[in-house]
Design a protein around this motif. Structure first.
Motif, mmCIF file in Angstrom:
data_model
loop_
_atom_site.group_PDB
_atom_site.id
_atom_site.type_symbol
_atom_site.label_atom_id
_atom_site.label_comp_id
_atom_site.label_asym_id
_atom_site.label_seq_id
_atom_site.Cartn_x
_atom_site.Cartn_y
_atom_site.Cartn_z
ATOM 1 N N PHE A 11 0.826 -1.201 0.000
ATOM 2 C CA PHE A 11 0.000 0.000 0.000
ATOM 3 C C PHE A 11 0.867 1.261 0.000
ATOM 4 O O PHE A 11 0.555 2.236 -0.689
ATOM 5 N N ASP A 97 -6.113 -4.833 -3.201
ATOM 6 C CA ASP A 97 -6.066 -4.541 -1.765
ATOM 7 C C ASP A 97 -6.764 -5.586 -0.915
ATOM 8 O O ASP A 97 -6.260 -5.962 0.152
ATOM 9 N N ALA A 162 -1.442 -1.000 -8.325
ATOM 10 C CA ALA A 162 -1.878 -1.674 -7.109
ATOM 11 C C ALA A 162 -1.646 -3.179 -7.176
ATOM 12 O O ALA A 162 -1.129 -3.790 -6.232
#
Length: 215
Positions: A11, A97, A162
């Motif tokens: 992150f 995530d 990501a």
């Protein structure tokens, strides 16, 4: 801009790469789970990383930060304005995530973060659970990975950054991209890793990673 956290975190790395893609100067600042540092807790009231202080504007959570940076520093655009592409960008960020990360970080925490960094040990049963769950998602990603270009087509997006960042972190516990088993994923990942911004962040990360892996 101050960026609170450690680059081994997928992150934190996500925010670092986004900022670097946009030409934003940043420096790492200490902070993380369990920190009692007043400066960090002012910036990140929930005690989570990453958090930023951008000339007095403070914000925590990697996705929230990404949306802020893309609006405040609009070039290059990493979260498209087109509603369909924007929806897909958010989808891939969420996949990284909470799905890929939700399984993979069971391994990471219990074999690396807990034992080596936090000195609280790890639960091997949970790590094994993550290993059992992870193939479903990496095999699915292989089935949808683009033959060329990026996850949204012609332009790099938050989704590419990501997902690649999560794979990069999982490599520290032996679950990075397997080029032989998943060639489409590997080719896509190599395209992300070839970006100058990614390489610049990786250069800063490497000495930190070497110290931690030597523990």
């Amino acid at each position: 801009m101050k960026l609170y956290g450690a680059l081994l975190s997928p992150f934190v790395r996500k925010v670092a790469v986004i900022a670097t893609e946009k030409g934003i100067s940043w420096e790492l600042a200490r902070g993380g789970s369990g920190s009692t540092d007043p400066e960090f807790l002012t910036v990140s009231p929930l005690g989570k990383i990453p958090a930023i202080d951008d000339q007095g504007y403070t914000l925590a959570d990697s996705t929230a930060i990404a949306f802020y940076l893309d609006g405040q520093y609009p070039e290059p655009k990493l979260i498209p304005d087109d509603p369909r592409l924007r929806g897909k960008a958010v989808f891939w960020d969420e996949f990284a995530d909470t799905v890929l990360g939700g399984t993979g970080l069971k391994i990471l925490f219990n074999r690396l973060v807990g034992p080596k960094l936090l000195k609280v040990g790890g639960d091997e049963a949970i790590a094994l659970q993550g290993e059992a769950e992870l193939p479903r998602w990496v095999d699915w990603f292989e089935s949808v990975a683009p033959d060329d270009g990026w996850l949204l087509g012609e332009n790099l997006s938050i989704g590419d950054i990501a997902v690649a960042s999560m794979f990069r972190t999982l490599a520290y516990v032996g679950h990075g991209v397997d080029a032989q088993a998943r060639p489409k994923t590997a080719a896509w990942y190599d395209r992300v890793a070839a970006r100058p911004a990614w390489a610049a962040v990786a250069e800063k990360e490497e000495p930190i990673a070497q110290r931690i892996m030597a523990m």
